[in-house]
Design an enzyme around this catalytic site. Structure first.
Site: not given
Ligand code: PEP
Ligand code: MG
Length: 865
Positions: A472, A709, A733, A780
């Protein structure tokens, strides 16, 4: 042969009310007499009286259960209500403590029936004999009874002299087991364990450190006060010792049937093998360069200040346990108020997400596992500070030894909150040394409170010999933008105060005796960096359009409302990913449909009618466990029940969330997307579920997309593109699955690079398939916010970049500095490369990134994005 004693033992009603056979109690542990035989009372009074003369063996620290040792070795447990351990003491006021002598009719516990009836499963109170081996016959009464006068149970006892001989045979000791039960081994799991243990002839002991309990005795197990995360062993001695261990260990690991228990597992990457020695700290050949682990990026030049925590002194013993208990309760309450104020301050300083770290500290203070050790030491004549310090240090130490690094890192939080209460108890002032300007702090360890209270006008960085990138403290440092290095060579502790040093938060190094020209170079770099940040902020509200007119939407990855508000301030054009699981974490139960609808609505309102809000349905499992949604232990959690698979397996949870999202869609521009879609069947099932709920609610359709993903989804993009409204590529992912490398693996993480041409080729394929069907594609995952990746993604035709909130202004500025024609050429070139390194070599590196990226911090940052 059993010999009966002459006199029956009559147990009196501890409460007024109506008697009910124990078999009818709506809790299998009592109904199946796992704790023992007895009777249940539906109470109409609120003062629990002793059913017999005897000695108080135990009062549970949550105040809801008490055990009395009566004549003839009989122990009687009275358990007020069902599932009341979860009330953590609220509504119960014990009037006795362990060791007290009581007569029949003496007050044991007062309780607030209204509170219990409205906050727990039931008020039904069970009176059970836990030592049934002492009982020859037990006759429960029925009907209405008056507390203190009517008999409820009539017992005849066996001769106390009859003892069973300990069984002969070998001794088997289990490996350490980490207790996964959120509320520890309270009555119910204790009863399950005792009943399982009783099936074996062997003598079985449950051990925690030097303490041990008879695993066949509920009271003895409860007396050990085993808390969540405690490490225990089972030791069996007798002819069937091996079978006993083989049966009991997995049962303990699975939580002994306790609802809401998730096995204390960790992502594979976080596990180190039992007994493995910690990786040796590397030492540099250069005596002026000390090595550590990158914890928070940045380059800081400044002067050393060695920070040492003073040990607080106080008397060990006290005369009046009641007074000491009161002092402890008051200090805990005051600490909670301090933590609330600290959270409010952090929220005000635009660090809302990190305020949650201190909300977790507040929760720790409510953990009976922590307080019960202190309370029992106070009862034995210890002073409140002594008892409390012993309790929190023991708790921290047991966490620190856990194999799960994330849990082990929480030991520092326990120490932090423990010291806070200790200072309040003793009146010791928090250390606030006078720091010179441009300070680089060096300490063995710092706590989250230390970091939150740092004077940012004076401290430019810190390094600690303890800790790692996922603590943390490191997370706070990153969010506060303070350069930090953890796990530094302990030689750092010998550097004299005021020595000039350079702290490199990306490389994880501390340079001593830095040459003047190096210091000057870094200062110039910092000035350029600050000027650039200022300029980016000034243009943050403008669109991200390349020099030749190609517009990219730059939106935010968020975890909640405060992130959304900050994203708008920093020029975010919407939310590309609301990780809705954040609303589900850090709680004992799932948020209700109304709670969720309100949370989503607030975010939609904060974004306004024009900015999109893409809500991803619950993505748990894998590296994101939820205590109240137990997923059986899996060998490969990243390949197991994760994301949409959890939702389809527990459709009520998904339906509730979908209804909440649909209801919130009236407040703004809400879109929905499903995580971890691998097959068209999953997608169609999830979409059908959405349609059903939408029709029931009579609301208009909203756009529905999928996260790409899983490689299968990318490969089948043409088919998905015909049905889904949009794609959002989760490169975190996708990269781990394409490369078959755990995204959080300490060794492999540096290679889990989304710029690997294998990943880029899949992105290209997804974009092409989507655009063919006139659907749009966002990214993302972490690479959307990677300045080296942005031109490539634009060149591949990505329409939207969803990035972490603080990076929005910089990414928008970077887009404006590009030309799409160049990006397309670059992307085609990148697709032809062999390795991620070759791709990175093609892409211009941002000037402030001249320090080479460090694996630990980069993977930690990627996880946070
Ligand atoms: C990803 O897998 O790129 C994603 C945005 O989801 P998370 O990081 O929440 O698994
Ligand atoms: Mg993901």
């Amino acid at each position: 042969m059993t010999r009966h004693t002459g006199q029956p033992l009559l147990l009196k009603a501890p409460l007024s009310g109506h008697l009910m056979p124990i078999e009818r109690v709506p809790d299998p542990v009592f109904a199946q007499k796992m704790v023992g035989d007895g009777v249940s009372i539906d109470p109409i009074s609120q003062r629990l009286l002793s059913p017999c003369d005897g000695t108080v063996v135990q009062v549970h620290s949550a105040g809801h259960a008490v055990t009395i040792a009566a004549a003839g070795g009989v122990e009687v447990m009275i358990h007020i209500g069902l599932d009341t351990v979860q009330l953590k003491g609220r509504g119960f006021t014990p009037a006795v403590k362990a060791g007290d002598t009581v007569v029949a009719g003496a007050l044991l516990i007062e309780f607030d029936a209204d509170h219990i009836a409205t906050h727990a499963k039931s008020l039904l109170t069970q009176v059970v004999v836990t030592t049934m081996d002492r009982v020859a016959t037990l006759v429960p009464r029925s009907g209405s009874v008056t507390a203190g006068s009517d008999t409820i149970l009539e017992l005849t006892l066996v001769d106390a002299q009859v003892e069973t001989q300990p069984a002969a045979g070998g001794t088997v000791t289990s490996d350490a087991i980490v207790v996964p039960n959120p509320t520890g081994l309270h009555a119910r799991p204790a009863a399950v364990l005792a009943n399982l243990a009783k099936k074996f002839k062997a003598d079985i002991r449950l051990r925690r450190g030097d303490d041990q309990a008879n695993a066949k005795s509920v009271v003895s197990i409860m007396g050990l006060e085993v808390g969540f995360g405690d490490k225990v062993n089972l030791v069996a001695q007798g002819p069937d010792a091996e079978d006993a261990i083989a049966t009991l260990v997995p049962a303990l690991q699975r939580g002994l049937g306790d609802e809401g228990t998730a096995p204390a597992s960790a992502p594979a990457s976080m596990m180190v093998s039992e007994g493995a020695a910690p990786a040796p700290r590397s030492r540099s050949a250069d005596p002026n360069l000390l090595l550590g682990v990158a914890a928070s990026p940045g380059l800081a030049v400044g002067n050393v200040f060695q920070m040492r925590h003073e040990e607080i002194v106080f008397p060990e013993d006290a005369d009046d346990p009641y007074r000491e208990r009161r002092r402890l309760d008051e200090a805990i309450e005051q600490a909670k108020l301090q933590l609330e104020a600290l959270q409010a301050r952090l929220k005000g300083e635009a660090n809302p997400g990190k305020a949650a770290i201190f909300a977790a500290h507040q929760e720790l203070l409510e953990d009976p596992g922590l307080t019960e050790i202190a309370v029992s030491a106070i009862a034995k004549g210890r002073s409140a500070p002594f008892a409390w310090r012993r309790a929190f240090r023991a708790h921290a130490e047991s966490l620190a030894t856990l194999k799960n690094e994330l849990l082990a890192a929480r030991a520092n939080d326990v120490r932090d909150v423990g010291e806070r209460v200790l200072r309040l108890l003793t009146g010791a002032e928090a250390e606030q040394p006078e720091l010179p300007a441009q300070t680089i702090l060096i300490a063995e360890d710092l706590t989250p409170s230390d970091i939150a209270n740092l004077d940012r006008t004076r401290v430019v960085g810190f390094c600690t010999t303890a800790g790692g990138a996922s603590s943390h403290v490191s997370i706070l440092a990153r969010s506060l933008d303070i350069t930090a290095v953890a796990g530094i060579d302990p030689a750092a502790l010998d550097v004299p105060n005021d020595a000039p040093v350079i702290l490199d938060g990306r490389k994880g190094t501390l340079r001593l005796n830095a040459p003047a020209d190096e210091v000057a170079r870094i200062r110039r770099l910092q000035e350029r960096h600050a000027a650039k940040r200022k300029a980016d902020l000034e243009t943050a509200s403008q669109a991200a359009i390349t020099g030749d007119g190609y517009r990219v939407e730059v939106v935010a990855n968020i975890g909640g409302l405060s992130d959304a508000e900050q994203a708008v301030q920093l020029g975010g054009e919407g939310v590309g990913l609301l990780r809705s699981e954040f609303l589900f974490m850090g709680r004992a139960t799932a948020p209700t449909e109304d709670e969720q609808a309100e949370a989503y609505r607030e975010i939609a309102v904060a974004l306004g009618p024009a900015r999109p809000l893409i809500i991803r349905t619950l993505d748990v499992g894998g590296d994101k466990p939820l205590p109240y949604l137990p997923i059986p232990k899996e060998d490969n959690p990243f390949l197991g029940e994760r994301g949409i698979r959890v939702g389809l397996d527990r459709p009520e949870i998904l339906r509730t969330q979908i209804r909440a999202i649909l209801r919130s869609s009236r407040a703004g521009k809400v879109l929905i997307m499903f995580p971890m879609i691998a097959t068209l069947t999953e997608w169609r099932s999830a979409r059908a579920l959405l349609e059903e709920e939408r029709e029931k609610l009579g609301l208009p359709a909203i756009p529905v997309g999928i996260m790409v993903e899983v490689p299968a989804a990318a490969i089948m993009a043409e088919q998905f593109a015909r049905e889904a409204d949009f794609f959002s590529i989760g490169t975190n992912d996708l990269t781990q699955y394409v490369l078959a490398m755990d995204r959080g693996h300490p060794k492999l993480a540096p290679q889990v690079d989304g710029l690997n041409p294998a990943v880029l080729r899949l992105i290209a394929r997804v974009v092409e398939a989507a655009h063919q069907e006139k659907k749009w594609v966002g990214v993302c995952g972490g690479i959307a916010g990677d300045l080296q990746a942005v031109p490539l993604l634009i060149g591949l035709g990505v329409d939207e970049l969803s990035v972490s909130v603080p990076t929005i202004p910089g990414i928008k500025a970077a887009v404006r500095a590009l030309r799409v024609a160049d990006c397309r050429r670059l992307a085609q070139d990148a697709l032809r490369q062999d390795t991620a390194a070759a791709v990175r070599a093609l892409c211009p590196s941002p000037p402030e990134d001249d320090a080479s990226a460090s694996s630990a911090v980069d993977s930690a940052l990627r996880r946070e994005q």
